[in-house]
Design a protein around this motif. Structure first.
Motif, PDB file in Angstrom:
ATOM      1  N   CYS A  50       0.851  -1.196   0.000  1.00  8.98           N
ATOM      2  CA  CYS A  50       0.000   0.000   0.000  1.00  8.98           C
ATOM      3  C   CYS A  50       0.883   1.241   0.000  1.00  8.98           C
ATOM      4  CB  CYS A  50      -0.979   0.000   1.184  1.00  8.98           C
ATOM      5  SG  CYS A  50      -0.271   0.331   2.784  1.00  8.98           S
ATOM      6  N   ARG A  51       0.251   2.380  -0.155  1.00  8.86           N
ATOM      7  CA  ARG A  51       0.980   3.652  -0.175  1.00  8.86           C
ATOM      8  C   ARG A  51       1.248   4.122   1.249  1.00  8.86           C
ATOM      9  NH1 ARG A  51      -2.844   7.528  -3.180  1.00  8.86           N
ATOM     10  NH2 ARG A  51      -4.099   6.719  -1.494  1.00  8.86           N
ATOM     11  N   GLU A  80      10.396  -2.382   0.116  1.00 12.27           N
ATOM     12  CA  GLU A  80      10.801  -1.808  -1.167  1.00 12.27           C
ATOM     13  C   GLU A  80       9.636  -1.033  -1.763  1.00 12.27           C
ATOM     14  OE1 GLU A  80      11.892  -5.088  -3.646  1.00 12.27           O
ATOM     15  OE2 GLU A  80       9.848  -5.862  -3.765  1.00 12.27           O
ATOM     16  N   ARG A  81       9.976  -0.093  -2.621  1.00  9.54           N
ATOM     17  CA  ARG A  81       8.960   0.702  -3.326  1.00  9.54           C
ATOM     18  C   ARG A  81       8.814   0.150  -4.737  1.00  9.54           C
ATOM     19  NH1 ARG A  81       8.261   5.826  -0.688  1.00  9.54           N
ATOM     20  NH2 ARG A  81       9.724   5.948   1.055  1.00  9.54           N
ATOM     21  N   ARG A  89       2.509   7.345 -11.353  1.00  7.86           N
ATOM     22  CA  ARG A  89       2.947   8.443 -10.482  1.00  7.86           C
ATOM     23  C   ARG A  89       3.015   8.002  -9.020  1.00  7.86           C
ATOM     24  NH1 ARG A  89      -1.833  12.257 -11.565  1.00  7.86           N
ATOM     25  NH2 ARG A  89      -2.754  10.203 -11.404  1.00  7.86           N
ATOM     26  N   VAL A  90       2.425   6.837  -8.707  1.00  7.63           N
ATOM     27  CA  VAL A  90       2.280   6.378  -7.322  1.00  7.63           C
ATOM     28  C   VAL A  90       3.263   5.248  -7.023  1.00  7.63           C
ATOM     29  CG1 VAL A  90       0.673   5.289  -5.699  1.00  7.63           C
ATOM     30  CG2 VAL A  90      -0.161   7.006  -7.312  1.00  7.63           C
ATOM     31  N   GLN A  91       3.892   5.340  -5.833  1.00  9.56           N
ATOM     32  CA  GLN A  91       4.750   4.262  -5.371  1.00  9.56           C
ATOM     33  C   GLN A  91       4.022   3.468  -4.288  1.00  9.56           C
ATOM     34  OE1 GLN A  91       8.365   6.123  -4.036  1.00  9.56           O
ATOM     35  NE2 GLN A  91       9.285   5.950  -6.060  1.00  9.56           N
TER      36      GLN A  91
END
Length: 144
Positions: A50-51, A80-81, A89-91
Motif C-alpha cells: 500500500c501507499r 521496497e517501493r 505516479r504512485v509508489q
C-alpha cells in the motif's frame, strides 16, 4: 470516585502497562524492528502493499512518522517501493522477501509468547477477553 471511574482507571493503567511491555518485547524479538515498524510491516504484508499515505491514514499517524519508519525499514532491506501499475505516479510499499521472513519470525515469537502467557486461562476466559478487545477496538474505530 465511582466504581465505574475506578474500573476505567484500572483499564487505563493496565493498557499503558500492556503497551510498555509490547514495546519492550518487540525490541527483544528484533532489536531493529520497533513496535511501530513491526505494525507497519505487518500491514504491508497483510494488504500485499500500500501507499505510505494509506498507512498514515489507517493508523492515524503523521505522514512524517510513517516516512521515518518506512525509511528505516528500507535501510534494513525489509521494504521496497514499486511503481503502481495502474498509476505510474504512485509508489506502493511492499515487504521484501527478507522483510516477510523477519515478519514471520517475529510474529511466530509473539504468538508463542501470548500462548505462554495465556496457557492457564480457561477457554471461556480467552473467548471473553478476545471479544472485549474486539469490542474496545471497534469503539475506537468508530470514535476515531
Amino acid at each position: 470516585m465511582t466504581h465505574r471511574d475506578d474500573s476505567v482507571e484500572t483499564i487505563q493503567q493496565e493498557m499503558t502497562a500492556f503497551a510498555r511491555r509490547a514495546r519492550a518485547t518487540a525490541a527483544r524479538m528484533h532489536p531493529e524492528l520497533s513496535l511501530v515498524s513491526y505494525t507497519l510491516l505487518a500491514h504491508l504484508d497483510d494488504q500485499q502493499g500500500c501507499r505510505a499515505t494509506d498507512l498514515a491514514a489507517h493508523y492515524y499517524l503523521d505522514k512524517s512518522t510513517v516516512s521515518r519508519q518506512i525509511a528505516a525499514l528500507e535501510r534494513l532491506g525489509f521494504v521496497e517501493r514499486r511503481i503502481d501499475p495502474d498509476d505510474h505516479r504512485v509508489q506502493v510499499l511492499h515487504p521484501t522477501t527478507e522483510g516477510a521472513q523477519v515478519l514471520a519470525n517475529v510474529t511466530a515469537s509473539r504468538r508463542k509468547a501470548f500462548h505462554e502467557r495465556l496457557t492457564d486461562w480457561r477457554e471461556e476466559d480467552l473467548d471473553r477477553f478476545a471479544s472485549y478487545l474486539v469490542r474496545y477496538n471497534a469503539a475506537q474505530e468508530r470514535l476515531g
